[in-house]
Design an enzyme around this catalytic site. Sequence first.
Site, PDB file in Angstrom:
ATOM      1  N   LEU A  37     -21.004-105.381  35.369  1.00 52.11           N
ATOM      2  CA  LEU A  37     -21.579-104.451  36.335  1.00 52.11           C
ATOM      3  C   LEU A  37     -21.509-105.096  37.713  1.00 52.11           C
ATOM      4  O   LEU A  37     -21.911-106.246  37.893  1.00 52.11           O
ATOM      5  CB  LEU A  37     -23.034-104.154  35.954  1.00 52.11           C
ATOM      6  CG  LEU A  37     -23.703-102.877  36.476  1.00 52.11           C
ATOM      7  CD1 LEU A  37     -22.870-101.641  36.152  1.00 52.11           C
ATOM      8  CD2 LEU A  37     -25.092-102.745  35.874  1.00 52.11           C
ATOM      9  N   ASP A  38     -20.969-104.368  38.698  1.00 53.13           N
ATOM     10  CA  ASP A  38     -20.824-104.908  40.058  1.00 53.13           C
ATOM     11  C   ASP A  38     -22.176-105.336  40.631  1.00 53.13           C
ATOM     12  O   ASP A  38     -23.209-104.745  40.293  1.00 53.13           O
ATOM     13  CB  ASP A  38     -20.200-103.865  40.984  1.00 53.13           C
ATOM     14  CG  ASP A  38     -18.731-103.617  40.692  1.00 53.13           C
ATOM     15  OD1 ASP A  38     -18.097-104.501  40.091  1.00 53.13           O
ATOM     16  OD2 ASP A  38     -18.228-102.541  41.067  1.00 53.13           O
ATOM     17  N   PRO A  39     -22.196-106.322  41.520  1.00 52.47           N
ATOM     18  CA  PRO A  39     -23.460-106.764  42.133  1.00 52.47           C
ATOM     19  C   PRO A  39     -24.237-105.630  42.799  1.00 52.47           C
ATOM     20  O   PRO A  39     -25.464-105.595  42.744  1.00 52.47           O
ATOM     21  CB  PRO A  39     -23.008-107.804  43.161  1.00 52.47           C
ATOM     22  CG  PRO A  39     -21.735-108.352  42.606  1.00 52.47           C
ATOM     23  CD  PRO A  39     -21.064-107.181  41.933  1.00 52.47           C
ATOM     24  N   ARG A 174     -15.944 -96.781  41.578  1.00 52.94           N
ATOM     25  CA  ARG A 174     -15.530 -96.993  42.977  1.00 52.94           C
ATOM     26  C   ARG A 174     -14.183 -96.337  43.249  1.00 52.94           C
ATOM     27  O   ARG A 174     -13.939 -95.782  44.327  1.00 52.94           O
ATOM     28  CB  ARG A 174     -15.455 -98.486  43.286  1.00 52.94           C
ATOM     29  CG  ARG A 174     -16.807 -99.154  43.494  1.00 52.94           C
ATOM     30  CD  ARG A 174     -16.628-100.599  43.890  1.00 52.94           C
ATOM     31  NE  ARG A 174     -16.174-101.444  42.795  1.00 52.94           N
ATOM     32  CZ  ARG A 174     -15.390-102.504  42.927  1.00 52.94           C
ATOM     33  NH1 ARG A 174     -14.909-102.835  44.118  1.00 52.94           N
ATOM     34  NH2 ARG A 174     -15.055-103.238  41.881  1.00 52.94           N
TER      35      ARG A 174
END
EC number: 5.4.99.25
Length: 293
Positions: A37-39, A174
Amino acid sequence: MQGFINLNKQFGWTSHDCVARLRKMLRLKRVGHAGTLDPAATGVLPIAVGKATRLLQYLPSDKAYKATVRFGVQTTTDDLQGEIITSQPCRGLSLSEVKTALPQFIGKIEQIPPIYSAIQVEGKRLYDLARKGEIIEVPARTVEVFSIDVLDWREGDFPELDVAIACGSGTYIRAIARDLGAVFHTGGTLAALIRTHSSGFNLTDSLTLTDLETQLQAGTFEPTPADAALQCLPSVTLPSISAQKWCQGQRIELNLETIGKVRVYQAETNIFLGIGELQAGVLIPQMVFEPIS
């Protein structure tokens, strides 16, 4: 300790940050996660502890998100954490227009991952190459999006769309935000992302690191049992003698038509033994989780 933790990852933390923190909190080395999971994203990050790390590969791959797409902005990272490439007001963009474009992002689609991602090209991670300023052509990948449902629309110079997205593994939200903006030549970027479901775990049942620490201090924390996270797989029970042979690596003949991976249990004790694969009526050991003597 062994099993799974349904972690609600907080904003700004990498998935590795969470694993490192949990290793200290639990005083365990064997801690891993499913689905990076992206920051900048929050929400469900399934964590495996102890021997359950060996089961990560068998978790279901489906995921669900609540995402906010901002139109009129394009960034280097395809989210608000990157540098702005273009910024152009697009007040004239309407929800009805956006809705007509959504079906092209549903189903099996070809998607080019963001240049800032953990995908490897020629043995190097894309975000490492991007940070060095190296320009590389990122190959498209086939991903699957099951549904996109509109939740909200906010008008303005930079209108925002809230959507619920259900998808398969490897899908970059994204990239959907970026490509949706490209359809209208306005630019688009991901303004917010919450993962609401991942690998059988739901946000409503998740724990923050603070929640977990409180339960650990109170002595009330219990991880999710290892096999409970694998309910997507059918189950097979074996009597003691067959169970012992199976745990020793032997194949067991069964009068079953099921094909594929299954959870294996000992009939008398209902102990979860591991993961097997049924082929032509034969149960083949894949991963022995709890051997019996």
